[in-house]
Design a protein around this motif. Structure first.
Motif, PDB file in Angstrom:
ATOM      1  N   VAL A 279       0.874  -1.174   0.000  1.00  8.98           N
ATOM      2  CA  VAL A 279       0.000   0.000   0.000  1.00  8.98           C
ATOM      3  C   VAL A 279       0.909   1.220   0.000  1.00  8.98           C
ATOM      4  N   GLY A 280       0.616   2.171  -0.879  1.00 13.33           N
ATOM      5  CA  GLY A 280       1.530   3.278  -1.096  1.00 13.33           C
ATOM      6  C   GLY A 280       2.499   2.837  -2.168  1.00 13.33           C
ATOM      7  N   THR A 281       2.142   3.078  -3.439  1.00 13.18           N
ATOM      8  CA  THR A 281       2.903   2.551  -4.570  1.00 13.18           C
ATOM      9  C   THR A 281       4.382   2.899  -4.439  1.00 13.18           C
ATOM     10  N   ARG A 282       5.240   1.878  -4.509  1.00 10.39           N
ATOM     11  CA  ARG A 282       6.666   2.116  -4.300  1.00 10.39           C
ATOM     12  C   ARG A 282       7.497   0.966  -4.846  1.00 10.39           C
ATOM     13  N   SER A 283       8.806   1.196  -4.912  1.00 11.36           N
ATOM     14  CA  SER A 283       9.749   0.148  -5.274  1.00 11.36           C
ATOM     15  C   SER A 283       9.948  -0.776  -4.078  1.00 11.36           C
ATOM     16  N   VAL A 284      10.041  -2.080  -4.332  1.00 12.17           N
ATOM     17  CA  VAL A 284      10.222  -3.059  -3.259  1.00 12.17           C
ATOM     18  C   VAL A 284      11.377  -3.987  -3.594  1.00 12.17           C
ATOM     19  N   VAL A 285      11.888  -4.657  -2.552  1.00  3.46           N
ATOM     20  CA  VAL A 285      12.885  -5.707  -2.722  1.00  3.46           C
ATOM     21  C   VAL A 285      12.148  -7.043  -2.685  1.00  3.46           C
ATOM     22  N   LEU A 286      12.119  -7.736  -3.799  1.00  3.25           N
ATOM     23  CA  LEU A 286      11.390  -9.001  -3.886  1.00  3.25           C
ATOM     24  C   LEU A 286      12.334 -10.153  -3.549  1.00  3.25           C
ATOM     25  N   PRO A 287      12.010 -10.963  -2.536  1.00  2.00           N
ATOM     26  CA  PRO A 287      12.858 -12.108  -2.206  1.00  2.00           C
ATOM     27  C   PRO A 287      13.055 -13.026  -3.410  1.00  2.00           C
ATOM     28  N   GLU A 288      14.257 -13.555  -3.553  1.00  5.14           N
ATOM     29  CA  GLU A 288      14.584 -14.397  -4.703  1.00  5.14           C
ATOM     30  C   GLU A 288      13.685 -15.619  -4.802  1.00  5.14           C
ATOM     31  N   ALA A 289      13.240 -16.126  -3.668  1.00  2.17           N
ATOM     32  CA  ALA A 289      12.401 -17.327  -3.684  1.00  2.17           C
ATOM     33  C   ALA A 289      11.119 -17.112  -4.481  1.00  2.17           C
ATOM     34  N   ALA A 290      10.638 -15.863  -4.545  1.00  2.00           N
ATOM     35  CA  ALA A 290       9.401 -15.580  -5.270  1.00  2.00           C
ATOM     36  C   ALA A 290       9.542 -15.854  -6.758  1.00  2.00           C
ATOM     37  N   LEU A 291      10.774 -15.897  -7.255  1.00  2.00           N
ATOM     38  CA  LEU A 291      10.999 -16.126  -8.675  1.00  2.00           C
ATOM     39  C   LEU A 291      10.869 -17.605  -9.042  1.00  2.00           C
ATOM     40  N   ARG A 292      10.697 -18.469  -8.051  1.00  2.00           N
ATOM     41  CA  ARG A 292      10.537 -19.895  -8.327  1.00  2.00           C
ATOM     42  C   ARG A 292       9.151 -20.240  -8.841  1.00  2.00           C
ATOM     43  N   VAL A 293       8.190 -19.354  -8.648  1.00  2.00           N
ATOM     44  CA  VAL A 293       6.818 -19.574  -9.130  1.00  2.00           C
ATOM     45  C   VAL A 293       6.348 -18.305  -9.837  1.00  2.00           C
ATOM     46  N   PRO A 294       5.291 -18.403 -10.656  1.00  2.00           N
ATOM     47  CA  PRO A 294       4.755 -17.175 -11.256  1.00  2.00           C
ATOM     48  C   PRO A 294       4.366 -16.172 -10.169  1.00  2.00           C
ATOM     49  N   THR A 295       4.814 -14.931 -10.315  1.00  2.00           N
ATOM     50  CA  THR A 295       4.569 -13.898  -9.310  1.00  2.00           C
ATOM     51  C   THR A 295       4.170 -12.605  -9.999  1.00  2.00           C
ATOM     52  N   ILE A 296       3.211 -11.920  -9.408  1.00  2.00           N
ATOM     53  CA  ILE A 296       2.805 -10.590  -9.875  1.00  2.00           C
ATOM     54  C   ILE A 296       2.932  -9.614  -8.718  1.00  2.00           C
ATOM     55  N   LEU A 297       3.502  -8.463  -8.995  1.00  2.00           N
ATOM     56  CA  LEU A 297       3.587  -7.386  -8.016  1.00  2.00           C
ATOM     57  C   LEU A 297       2.327  -6.542  -8.118  1.00  2.00           C
ATOM     58  N   LEU A 298       1.764  -6.199  -6.975  1.00  2.00           N
ATOM     59  CA  LEU A 298       0.516  -5.433  -6.947  1.00  2.00           C
ATOM     60  C   LEU A 298       0.752  -4.124  -6.204  1.00  2.00           C
ATOM     61  N   ASN A 299       0.608  -3.008  -6.919  1.00  2.00           N
ATOM     62  CA  ASN A 299       0.789  -1.678  -6.350  1.00  2.00           C
ATOM     63  C   ASN A 299       2.234  -1.431  -5.900  1.00  2.00           C
ATOM     64  N   CYS A 300       3.156  -2.165  -6.499  1.00  2.00           N
ATOM     65  CA  CYS A 300       4.578  -1.965  -6.233  1.00  2.00           C
ATOM     66  C   CYS A 300       5.355  -2.462  -7.447  1.00  2.00           C
ATOM     67  N   PHE A 301       6.636  -2.219  -7.448  1.00  2.00           N
ATOM     68  CA  PHE A 301       7.455  -2.596  -8.605  1.00  2.00           C
ATOM     69  C   PHE A 301       8.894  -2.781  -8.147  1.00  2.00           C
ATOM     70  N   THR A 302       9.705  -3.383  -9.016  1.00  2.00           N
ATOM     71  CA  THR A 302      11.120  -3.551  -8.752  1.00  2.00           C
ATOM     72  C   THR A 302      11.913  -2.831  -9.835  1.00  2.00           C
ATOM     73  N   PRO A 303      13.150  -2.444  -9.554  1.00  2.00           N
ATOM     74  CA  PRO A 303      13.970  -1.764 -10.569  1.00  2.00           C
ATOM     75  C   PRO A 303      14.094  -2.622 -11.830  1.00  2.00           C
ATOM     76  N   ASP A 304      13.968  -1.969 -12.972  1.00  2.00           N
ATOM     77  CA  ASP A 304      14.074  -2.608 -14.296  1.00  2.00           C
ATOM     78  C   ASP A 304      12.918  -3.541 -14.617  1.00  2.00           C
ATOM     79  N   ASP A 305      11.966  -3.698 -13.704  1.00  2.00           N
ATOM     80  CA  ASP A 305      10.720  -4.438 -13.955  1.00  2.00           C
ATOM     81  C   ASP A 305      10.916  -5.852 -14.507  1.00  2.00           C
ATOM     82  N   PRO A 306      11.732  -6.694 -13.857  1.00  2.00           N
ATOM     83  CA  PRO A 306      11.839  -8.082 -14.317  1.00  2.00           C
ATOM     84  C   PRO A 306      10.599  -8.907 -13.985  1.00  2.00           C
ATOM     85  N   VAL A 307       9.809  -8.437 -13.017  1.00  2.00           N
ATOM     86  CA  VAL A 307       8.586  -9.135 -12.601  1.00  2.00           C
ATOM     87  C   VAL A 307       7.398  -8.258 -12.972  1.00  2.00           C
ATOM     88  N   PRO A 308       6.354  -8.815 -13.597  1.00  2.00           N
ATOM     89  CA  PRO A 308       5.204  -7.991 -13.988  1.00  2.00           C
ATOM     90  C   PRO A 308       4.554  -7.320 -12.780  1.00  2.00           C
TER      91      PRO A 308
END
Length: 376
Positions: A164-193
């Motif tokens: 909540v409060g749209t912002r850049s986040v640090v996504l744990p690497e484990a999340a990349l093991r399954v399909p993941t969508i970021l909601l109301n946040c994003f990561t640098p360079d947008d490797p995750v939708p």
């Protein structure tokens, strides 16, 4: 007075005659029940007069199988009569999936706006036969990594990682093991939708709504200047002004903190101008409420003297304050639904950032400026 004794089924205590009690005691025998047997696929097949394989084809909607409508209806009717529920664990082993989506709220708690996104995701999961598992990180990156590992240990098929409060986040690497969508946040360079509210368009269209009413002197009381949403909404505000042939530099912009007290204080500062603007944009609905109080205290009527536009369409606030706030709807339920729908198809078809429209909601706090209403 006479007495009578409650019979064998009672507690064996005496009561005065004339009193009426019902104190029956169930015996051990009365509690004995035949254990309910969970209906099996073969039971459905027997009742419907088909093979167990046909039941499986109908319930799993197996592609390439030609099954008549009559047969399909008999199977579904038998399922309903027996209360048959497929064994999810067995299905998961066969299909390599658990029909479970993890929803990770990366905030201090499940607030109002997170609840809206969760509601939308839950509705989509229910339609698709998926289960939504909720966890909250408390805003801790370490806890986020731990909880995501926990969800994956429980065989979650996919993840929604929300803030909540749209912002850049640090996504744990484990999340990349399954399909993941970021909601109301994003990561640098947008490797995750990522699915985000279209704040630039929201700022532009809310400003345009005031311009369409005839306002040309519009001030903006923004939220925290460093936040992504503030910058995006302010950009939309300036785009709309330029589109109307107005110079954004001629319009007062004061920065606040998204709380009602800052809306109140900023209005007091703004009213030192003479004359005041005919319309005020606010960073969110809470700031707009503070602005309403400041204007009322100064003897100005809303919207007769000054129009006020909020943002967020906050539940139990925007529509219930008087005058009811014109505002911009944050589409969190729709964003949650979209995320769950994308994950249900086996992985998101989305890439990069998907922006969801934030529609303007016009209510009673906005009207044409007084001088425009006075024209013949």
């Amino acid at each position: 007075m006479g007495r009578r004794r409650i019979g064998e089924a009672g507690f064996g205590r005496t009561v005065r005659s004339g009193a009426s009690y019902s104190c029956g005691v169930a015996t051990h025998e009365a509690h004995r029940r035949t254990p309910a047997t969970r209906p099996r696929r073969v039971d459905v097949a027997r009742l419907a007069g088909v093979s167990p394989a046909t039941v499986s084809f109908v319930l799993n909607q197996t592609a390439g199988q030609t099954i008549s409508d009559d047969t399909r209806q008999r199977v579904l009717q038998a399922v309903a009569e027996l209360g048959y529920r497929p064994n999810r664990a067995a299905q998961g082993l066969r299909q390599g999936r658990s029909a479970t989506i993890g929803f990770v709220s990366h905030d201090a708690d499940f607030g109002e706006f997170a609840a809206s996104a969760i509601k939308g995701a839950h509705e989509a999961c229910s339609r698709q036969g998926n289960l939504l598992l909720l966890v909250n990180t408390g805003g801790s990156n370490r806890q986020a990594a731990h909880l995501i590992g926990d969800l994956l240990d429980r065989q979650a098929d996919a993840l929604i990682f929300a803030a909540v409060g749209t912002r850049s986040v640090v996504l744990p690497e484990a999340a990349l093991r399954v399909p993941t969508i970021l909601l109301n946040c994003f990561t640098p360079d947008d490797p995750v939708p990522a699915i985000l509210p279209d704040e630039v368009r929201g700022g532009r269209e809310s400003t345009q709504a005031l311009l369409d009413l005839g306002h040309r002197d519009i001030a903006y009381l923004t939220g925290k200047p460093s936040q992504w949403a503030t910058k995006a909404r302010l950009r939309g505000f300036r785009e709309a002004l330029r589109g109307a042939g107005l110079n954004p530099a001629d319009h007062t912009v004061l920065s606040g903190n998204y709380h009602a007290d800052s809306g109140y204080e900023l209005v007091r500062t703004l009213l030192q101008r003479n004359p005041p603007p005919t319309a005020i944009m606010c960073g969110n609905d809470r700031m707009a409420v503070g602005a309403l109080l400041g204007l009322l205290e100064a003897g100005l009527r809303v919207p007769d003297d000054v129009s006020v536009m909020g943002y967020d369409d906050q539940f139990q606030l925007a529509a219930e304050v008087r005058p009811a706030l014109s505002t911009v709807l944050l589409p969190y339920p729709g964003m949650g639904r979209l995320a769950a729908e994308q994950l249900a198809i086996g992985g998101p078809a989305l890439t990069g950032r998907t922006l969801v429209h934030c529609p303007v909601v016009m209510r009673d706090s906005t009207a044409p400026p007084a001088r425009a209403r006075a024209r013949p």
